[in-house]
Design a protein around this motif. Structure first.
Motif, PDB file in Angstrom:
ATOM      1  N   UNK A   1     -35.143 -36.607  34.653  1.00  0.00           N
ATOM      2  CA  UNK A   1     -34.431 -37.650  35.370  1.00  0.00           C
ATOM      3  C   UNK A   1     -34.515 -37.344  36.863  1.00  0.00           C
ATOM      4  N   UNK A   2     -34.743 -38.384  37.663  1.00  0.00           N
ATOM      5  CA  UNK A   2     -34.824 -38.206  39.096  1.00  0.00           C
ATOM      6  C   UNK A   2     -33.430 -38.065  39.701  1.00  0.00           C
ATOM      7  N   UNK A   3     -33.387 -37.617  40.921  1.00  0.00           N
ATOM      8  CA  UNK A   3     -32.105 -37.454  41.609  1.00  0.00           C
ATOM      9  C   UNK A   3     -31.532 -38.809  41.990  1.00  0.00           C
ATOM     10  N   UNK A   4     -32.387 -39.769  42.338  1.00  0.00           N
ATOM     11  CA  UNK A   4     -31.923 -41.095  42.723  1.00  0.00           C
ATOM     12  C   UNK A   4     -32.672 -42.140  41.911  1.00  0.00           C
ATOM     13  N   UNK A   5     -32.144 -43.338  41.852  1.00  0.00           N
ATOM     14  CA  UNK A   5     -32.802 -44.428  41.140  1.00  0.00           C
ATOM     15  C   UNK A   5     -32.396 -44.482  39.683  1.00  0.00           C
ATOM     16  N   UNK A   6     -33.140 -45.276  38.922  1.00  0.00           N
ATOM     17  CA  UNK A   6     -32.863 -45.458  37.499  1.00  0.00           C
ATOM     18  C   UNK A   6     -33.922 -44.727  36.686  1.00  0.00           C
ATOM     19  N   UNK A   7     -33.532 -44.202  35.559  1.00  0.00           N
ATOM     20  CA  UNK A   7     -34.530 -43.544  34.706  1.00  0.00           C
ATOM     21  C   UNK A   7     -35.568 -44.554  34.230  1.00  0.00           C
ATOM     22  N   UNK A   8     -36.799 -44.110  34.064  1.00  0.00           N
ATOM     23  CA  UNK A   8     -37.864 -44.985  33.590  1.00  0.00           C
ATOM     24  C   UNK A   8     -37.641 -45.334  32.128  1.00  0.00           C
ATOM     25  N   UNK A   9     -38.086 -46.548  31.763  1.00  0.00           N
ATOM     26  CA  UNK A   9     -38.040 -46.958  30.363  1.00  0.00           C
ATOM     27  C   UNK A   9     -36.723 -47.577  29.927  1.00  0.00           C
ATOM     28  N   UNK A  11     -34.351 -50.693  30.016  1.00  0.00           N
ATOM     29  CA  UNK A  11     -34.344 -52.120  30.354  1.00  0.00           C
ATOM     30  C   UNK A  11     -33.116 -52.741  29.708  1.00  0.00           C
ATOM     31  N   UNK A  12     -32.226 -53.277  30.515  1.00  0.00           N
ATOM     32  CA  UNK A  12     -31.010 -53.911  30.006  1.00  0.00           C
ATOM     33  C   UNK A  12     -31.007 -55.358  30.486  1.00  0.00           C
ATOM     34  N   UNK A  13     -31.087 -56.312  29.545  1.00  0.00           N
ATOM     35  CA  UNK A  13     -31.150 -57.728  29.913  1.00  0.00           C
ATOM     36  C   UNK A  13     -29.958 -58.162  30.758  1.00  0.00           C
ATOM     37  N   UNK A  14     -28.785 -57.619  30.515  1.00  0.00           N
ATOM     38  CA  UNK A  14     -27.591 -58.009  31.260  1.00  0.00           C
ATOM     39  C   UNK A  14     -27.711 -57.644  32.742  1.00  0.00           C
ATOM     40  N   UNK A  15     -28.537 -56.669  33.064  1.00  0.00           N
ATOM     41  CA  UNK A  15     -28.735 -56.281  34.453  1.00  0.00           C
ATOM     42  C   UNK A  15     -29.923 -56.993  35.086  1.00  0.00           C
ATOM     43  N   UNK A  16     -30.767 -57.607  34.282  1.00  0.00           N
ATOM     44  CA  UNK A  16     -31.963 -58.266  34.788  1.00  0.00           C
ATOM     45  C   UNK A  16     -31.754 -59.769  34.947  1.00  0.00           C
ATOM     46  N   UNK A  17     -31.179 -60.411  33.950  1.00  0.00           N
ATOM     47  CA  UNK A  17     -31.014 -61.863  33.964  1.00  0.00           C
ATOM     48  C   UNK A  17     -29.800 -62.247  34.817  1.00  0.00           C
ATOM     49  N   UNK A  18     -29.933 -63.380  35.514  1.00  0.00           N
ATOM     50  CA  UNK A  18     -28.841 -63.893  36.338  1.00  0.00           C
ATOM     51  C   UNK A  18     -28.352 -65.185  35.677  1.00  0.00           C
ATOM     52  N   UNK A  19     -27.278 -65.122  34.896  1.00  0.00           N
ATOM     53  CA  UNK A  19     -26.861 -66.296  34.120  1.00  0.00           C
ATOM     54  C   UNK A  19     -26.278 -67.418  34.971  1.00  0.00           C
TER      55      UNK A  19
END
Length: 58
Positions: A1-9, A11-19
């Motif tokens: 895991x990197x020190x900053x950012x999001x871990x690779x791989x 994917x959460x639709x609730x964080x990607x889609x803008x309803x």
């Protein structure tokens, strides 16, 4: 895991889609521009030189 950012791989639709962003075709408003207002301001050359000096250009 990197020190900053999001871990690779991960994917959460609730964080990607803008309803709440819904774009329906044909609902764009028409915008019109007015003619620009023309104003003329005459400033003496001494004032221009003083202002340029104050800004460090002269």
């Amino acid at each position: 895991m990197r020190i900053w950012g999001h871990p690779k791989g991960i994917h959460v639709d609730q964080l990607i889609k803008v309803p709440w962003l819904v774009h329906e075709a044909g609902t764009r408003r028409e915008t019109t521009a007015e003619e620009p207002h023309k104003t003329e301001v005459f400033v003496s050359e001494d004032i221009v030189t003083d202002r340029l000096e104050s800004l460090g250009y002269v």
